[in-house]
Design a protein around this motif. Structure first.
Motif, PDB file in Angstrom:
ATOM      1  N   LYS A  86       0.833  -1.204   0.000  1.00 12.59           N
ATOM      2  CA  LYS A  86       0.000   0.000   0.000  1.00 12.59           C
ATOM      3  C   LYS A  86       0.868   1.255   0.000  1.00 12.59           C
ATOM      4  CE  LYS A  86      -4.087  -1.818   2.300  1.00 12.59           C
ATOM      5  NZ  LYS A  86      -4.868  -1.816   3.529  1.00 12.59           N
ATOM      6  N   ASN A  89       2.222   2.288  -3.372  1.00 14.41           N
ATOM      7  CA  ASN A  89       1.248   2.812  -4.324  1.00 14.41           C
ATOM      8  C   ASN A  89       0.912   4.286  -4.121  1.00 14.41           C
ATOM      9  OD1 ASN A  89       1.082   0.311  -5.503  1.00 14.41           O
ATOM     10  ND2 ASN A  89      -0.661  -0.333  -4.282  1.00 14.41           N
ATOM     11  N   TYR A  90       1.343   4.876  -3.029  1.00 14.40           N
ATOM     12  CA  TYR A  90       0.985   6.256  -2.737  1.00 14.40           C
ATOM     13  C   TYR A  90       2.228   7.108  -2.548  1.00 14.40           C
ATOM     14  CZ  TYR A  90      -3.490   4.084  -2.041  1.00 14.40           C
ATOM     15  OH  TYR A  90      -4.618   3.372  -2.228  1.00 14.40           O
ATOM     16  N   LEU A  91       2.106   8.350  -2.940  1.00 15.06           N
ATOM     17  CA  LEU A  91       3.202   9.295  -2.762  1.00 15.06           C
ATOM     18  C   LEU A  91       3.375   9.584  -1.277  1.00 15.06           C
ATOM     19  CD1 LEU A  91       2.301  11.858  -5.562  1.00 15.06           C
ATOM     20  CD2 LEU A  91       4.126  10.168  -5.628  1.00 15.06           C
ATOM     21  N   LEU A  96       2.802  14.954  -1.492  1.00 11.42           N
ATOM     22  CA  LEU A  96       1.410  15.311  -1.754  1.00 11.42           C
ATOM     23  C   LEU A  96       1.126  16.751  -1.337  1.00 11.42           C
ATOM     24  CD1 LEU A  96      -0.436  12.067  -0.621  1.00 11.42           C
ATOM     25  CD2 LEU A  96      -0.226  12.924  -2.943  1.00 11.42           C
ATOM     26  N   SER A 119      -9.150  14.489  -5.738  1.00 16.65           N
ATOM     27  CA  SER A 119      -8.167  13.415  -5.912  1.00 16.65           C
ATOM     28  C   SER A 119      -7.015  13.563  -4.924  1.00 16.65           C
ATOM     29  CB  SER A 119      -7.642  13.433  -7.346  1.00 16.65           C
ATOM     30  OG  SER A 119      -6.556  12.565  -7.478  1.00 16.65           O
ATOM     31  N   LEU A 120      -6.522  14.785  -4.768  1.00 16.66           N
ATOM     32  CA  LEU A 120      -5.422  15.020  -3.830  1.00 16.66           C
ATOM     33  C   LEU A 120      -5.878  14.780  -2.392  1.00 16.66           C
ATOM     34  CD1 LEU A 120      -3.806  18.174  -5.463  1.00 16.66           C
ATOM     35  CD2 LEU A 120      -2.858  15.871  -5.363  1.00 16.66           C
ATOM     36  N   GLU A 122      -8.151  12.647  -1.424  1.00 18.89           N
ATOM     37  CA  GLU A 122      -8.234  11.196  -1.249  1.00 18.89           C
ATOM     38  C   GLU A 122      -6.848  10.593  -1.044  1.00 18.89           C
ATOM     39  OE1 GLU A 122     -10.296   9.885  -4.735  1.00 18.89           O
ATOM     40  OE2 GLU A 122     -12.270  10.449  -3.948  1.00 18.89           O
ATOM     41  N   GLN A 123      -5.871  11.085  -1.821  1.00 14.39           N
ATOM     42  CA  GLN A 123      -4.506  10.579  -1.664  1.00 14.39           C
ATOM     43  C   GLN A 123      -3.953  10.951  -0.289  1.00 14.39           C
ATOM     44  OE1 GLN A 123      -1.941  11.668  -4.910  1.00 14.39           O
ATOM     45  NE2 GLN A 123      -3.183  10.613  -6.441  1.00 14.39           N
ATOM     46  N   GLU A 125      -5.719  11.421   2.460  1.00 18.08           N
ATOM     47  CA  GLU A 125      -6.395  10.571   3.433  1.00 18.08           C
ATOM     48  C   GLU A 125      -5.816   9.160   3.432  1.00 18.08           C
ATOM     49  OE1 GLU A 125     -10.550  10.773   2.517  1.00 18.08           O
ATOM     50  OE2 GLU A 125     -10.770  12.797   3.332  1.00 18.08           O
ATOM     51  N   THR A 126      -5.536   8.639   2.264  1.00 18.76           N
ATOM     52  CA  THR A 126      -4.963   7.301   2.157  1.00 18.76           C
ATOM     53  C   THR A 126      -3.562   7.267   2.765  1.00 18.76           C
ATOM     54  OG1 THR A 126      -6.220   6.942   0.136  1.00 18.76           O
ATOM     55  CG2 THR A 126      -4.412   5.428   0.575  1.00 18.76           C
ATOM     56  N   ALA A 127      -2.757   8.283   2.457  1.00 17.58           N
ATOM     57  CA  ALA A 127      -1.406   8.350   3.019  1.00 17.58           C
ATOM     58  C   ALA A 127      -1.465   8.452   4.541  1.00 17.58           C
ATOM     59  CB  ALA A 127      -0.649   9.542   2.436  1.00 17.58           C
TER      60      ALA A 127
END
Length: 196
Positions: A86, A89-91, A96, A119-120, A122-123, A125-127
């Protein structure tokens, strides 16, 4: 006359390769079965051919029980692998934030693309969730280490207590320390407390 040593390299002839695969696969499965019988162990063998066909064999327990046991014993490793995948897959969070800042500087907030910002977000939040998962993983590792240390200290304390003698240890109300009574009825304070 002995066998000649086979050089371990890819067999170029497709027919010979298939024959060798079948013979060696069957030999591997037979050896696993023998090991299971000789040592009363549970063994699972999974083989995937070059064409993608799956061959499986289990001795002792059935395949699903063996795989479940493997997953239980290696859950930490599997979670770490999942977390690493995971993370790849993310910066990183810093990158970000730099992207968001540059996008905002390029244009006014009013003119910024809503889709880009969503989109940013969401990225980010995922990070953040990946970072929290890693933090939790590290905390669990520390907790496990401390529990192991506590167990060793309890064992060491029990050994020391048995070396002192088979005297009764009493917990004094309101005092964390332990004390023991000597032969005259006086309480002698202990320097090491017994942990429960």
């Amino acid at each position: 006359m002995g066998r000649k040593k086979v050089e371990i390299k890819r067999i170029e002839n497709k027919s010979s390769r298939q024959v060798t695969f079948s013979k060696r696969r069957n030999g591997l499965i037979e050896k696993a079965r023998q090991l299971s019988i000789l040592c009363e162990s549970s063994i699972a063998v999974l083989v995937v051919s070059g064409s993608g066909k799956l061959y499986k064999s289990a001795s002792g327990d059935n395949m699903s029980k063996i795989i479940d046991r493997y997953e239980i014993h290696h859950a930490d490793e599997l979670e770490a692998l999942d977390l690493a995948e995971k993370t790849r897959n993310y910066l990183p969070l810093k990158e970000l934030l730099e992207i968001v800042q540059s996008k905002l500087e390029e244009s006014n907030v009013d003119n910024a693309s809503v889709d880009t910002l969503i989109s940013l977000e969401e990225q980010l939040e995922t990070a953040l969730s990946v970072t929290r998962a890693r933090k939790t993983e590290l905390m669990m590792e520390d907790m496990k280490s401390l529990q192991e240390r506590e167990k060793l200290l309890i064992e060491e304390n029990q050994i020391l207590a048995s070396q002192v003698g088979k005297k009764t240890f009493l917990v004094i109300e309101g005092d964390r320390g332990m004390s023991r009574e000597n032969g005259s009825g006086n309480k002698v304070p202990e320097t090491l407390s017994l942990l429960k």
